[in-house]
Design an enzyme around this catalytic site. Structure first.
Site, PDB file in Angstrom:
ATOM      1  N   SER A 126     -29.318 -24.348  17.154  1.00  0.00           N
ATOM      2  CA  SER A 126     -29.216 -24.689  15.685  1.00  0.00           C
ATOM      3  C   SER A 126     -28.053 -23.723  15.270  1.00  0.00           C
ATOM      4  O   SER A 126     -27.579 -22.688  15.794  1.00  0.00           O
ATOM      5  CB  SER A 126     -30.486 -24.165  15.108  1.00  0.00           C
ATOM      6  OG  SER A 126     -30.274 -24.018  13.667  1.00  0.00           O
ATOM      7  N   TYR A 150     -37.726 -17.764  13.866  1.00  0.00           N
ATOM      8  CA  TYR A 150     -37.032 -18.724  14.167  1.00  0.00           C
ATOM      9  C   TYR A 150     -35.842 -18.915  15.003  1.00  0.00           C
ATOM     10  O   TYR A 150     -35.594 -19.168  16.011  1.00  0.00           O
ATOM     11  CB  TYR A 150     -37.147 -19.863  13.253  1.00  0.00           C
ATOM     12  CG  TYR A 150     -36.482 -21.268  13.333  1.00  0.00           C
ATOM     13  CD1 TYR A 150     -37.089 -22.101  14.484  1.00  0.00           C
ATOM     14  CD2 TYR A 150     -35.365 -21.422  12.926  1.00  0.00           C
ATOM     15  CE1 TYR A 150     -36.357 -23.229  14.781  1.00  0.00           C
ATOM     16  CE2 TYR A 150     -34.545 -22.655  13.211  1.00  0.00           C
ATOM     17  CZ  TYR A 150     -35.103 -23.666  14.297  1.00  0.00           C
ATOM     18  OH  TYR A 150     -34.656 -24.700  14.487  1.00  0.00           O
ATOM     19  N   LYS A 154     -34.633 -19.194  18.813  1.00  0.00           N
ATOM     20  CA  LYS A 154     -33.475 -20.066  19.672  1.00  0.00           C
ATOM     21  C   LYS A 154     -32.304 -19.308  20.225  1.00  0.00           C
ATOM     22  O   LYS A 154     -31.654 -19.465  21.323  1.00  0.00           O
ATOM     23  CB  LYS A 154     -32.496 -20.688  18.383  1.00  0.00           C
ATOM     24  CG  LYS A 154     -33.461 -21.807  17.792  1.00  0.00           C
ATOM     25  CD  LYS A 154     -33.673 -23.043  18.658  1.00  0.00           C
ATOM     26  CE  LYS A 154     -34.848 -24.041  18.183  1.00  0.00           C
ATOM     27  NZ  LYS A 154     -35.115 -25.076  19.200  1.00  0.00           N
TER      28      LYS A 154
END
Ligand code: NAD
Ligand code: UFG
Length: 354
Positions: A126, A150, A154
């Site tokens: 992302s 989050y 990643k």
């Protein structure tokens, strides 16, 4: 060479659109998903769009035994790994759940891939890994930093993939860094189906337009941007799906005959690639485009900035064009039109009754 692809998280928003794109150019797909954020209805509708049943295995990427069975019974060219949890706010409240699912889950998947000598992976990363960017547009060499679990999950997986590529040069690990995926399939049959009240802008706007929500809160109008609202690189999910096809084609092109004429794949190690349009659109610009397309007014009010938000984020999409021959084709108008169709046809998403 086998053309079978394992698609983890293939029942989800981006995964389901990618399954269609993969099928269209002749890949055989097996979807592996625990349905924690998706539904069988998404698989059914994707199967209908494809014109044949999708091979679906309900399973968790942390379940090594089940993964072993799946790899033992199929010969995969590679894995497209969408499976993961993605809600930033929830990750702050439940960090262990996010690290366990996204990081431990990916480690388990990689271990089983190694056992079965499947060394081609396309991973869903992302733009969040770029944090608050120092320069725009953001290219793949930009500094990485994250402020929420989050994003950290990643980034942690990216570091794991980098280390893995160093430790064993037979891996090809393409990390696709998505900017802001929006849009839906032009049929109106599949699209983004958030639980509860959406956190992201586009589904929020469309739920206001259809009358499910009263008004949009715009988080801040004092950013140093064209109109004071946040600027993002919105990319149509159909373009994103094609980006995965392009990445797989790139991996296949690395397979060349050796001196004895036997097909041999040159591995590429860890390769991060942005998937964005390269263009920024402000929150107000998106609201205005959506109103034009839908013919609905989208009432809004300005509120405080949201914690952790940045002013502007848009990609340099040059690497994708140079290496993969891929570039985004669909416009903001296309994105709004397809979301509006999906929203009108499915006011409750995949849930039939609420
Ligand atoms: P999604 O939630 O619609 O799809 C993810 C799928 O993974 C779901 O079907 C879910 O049931 C499945 N899943 C989750 N944990 C699993 C597990 N442990 N085992 C098996 N299946 C599991 O999300 P999406 O928008 O399609 O995103 C796909 C990927 O892209 C995610 O990894 C996400 O973090 C990443 N990503 C998404 C965005 C975005 O804005 N949508 C942006 C950047 C990156
Ligand atoms: N926004 C509003 N009101 C809302 C929702 C969003 O004004 O109700 C604004 C935000 O402040 C931001 C812009 O709209 O300026 C976009 O916000 P989104 O929540 O739609 O998207 P983000 O850029 O914050 O983050 C998304 C995903 C992340 C992902 C990132 C990059 O939520 O998981 O894109 O891919 F990491």
């Amino acid at each position: 060479m086998t053309n079978k692809i394992l698609v983890t998280g293939g029942a989800g928003y981006i995964g389901s659109h990618t399954c269609i794109a993969l099928h269209e150019i002749g890949y055989d797909i097996v979807v592996y998903d625990n349905l924690s954020n998706s539904s069988r209805e998404a698989i059914n509708r994707t199967s209908t769009l494809i014109g044949q049943p999708i091979e679906f295995i309900k399973g968790d990427i942390r379940d090594a035994e089940l993964l072993r069975q799946v790899f033992a019974s199929h010969q995969f060219f590679g894995v497209i790994h969408f499976a993961g949890l993605k809600a930033v706010g929830e990750s702050v409240a439940k960090p262990l759940m996010y690290y366990n699912n996204n990081v431990s889950g990916t480690i388990t998947l990689l271990e089983i891939m190694a056992e079965y000598d499947v060394k081609n992976l396309i991973f869903s990363s992302s733009a969040t890994v770029y944090g608050d960017p120092e320069n725009l547009p953001i290219d793949e060499t930009s500094k990485r930093s994250c402020t929420n679990p989050y994003g950290q999950s990643k980034l942690a997986v990216e570091h794991i993939l980098e280390d893995l590529a160093v430790s064993d040069t037979s891996w090809s690990l393409i990390t696709l860094r998505y900017f802001n995926p929006v849009g839906a399939h032009p049929s109106g049959q599949i699209g983004e189906d958030p639980n509860d009240i959406p956190n992201n802008l586009m589904p929020y706007i469309s739920q206001v337009a259809v009358g499910k929500l009263d008004k949009l809160n715009i988080f801040g109008n004092d950013y140093p941007t064209i109109d004071g609202t946040g600027v993002r690189d919105f990319i149509h999910v159909i373009d994103l799906a094609q980006g995965h096809v392009a990445a797989l084609n790139y991996l296949e092109k690395q397979t060349v005959p050796n001196e004895s004429g036997v097909a041999k794949q040159n591995s590429i190690g860890f390769l991060p690639i942005n998937l964005g349009t390269g263009k920024g659109t402000s929150v107000l610009e998106l609201v205005s485009a959506f109103s034009d397309i839908s013919g609905q007014t989208v009432p809004y009010q300005f509120t405080n900035r949201r914690d952790g938000d940045i002013a502007s984020c848009y990609a340099s999409a040059d690497t994708a064009l140079t290496l993969l021959g891929w570039e985004a084709r669909l416009s903001i108008t296309d994105m709004c039109r397809d979301v509006w169709r999906w929203q009108r046809l499915n006011p409750n998403g995949y849930k039939k009754d609420l």
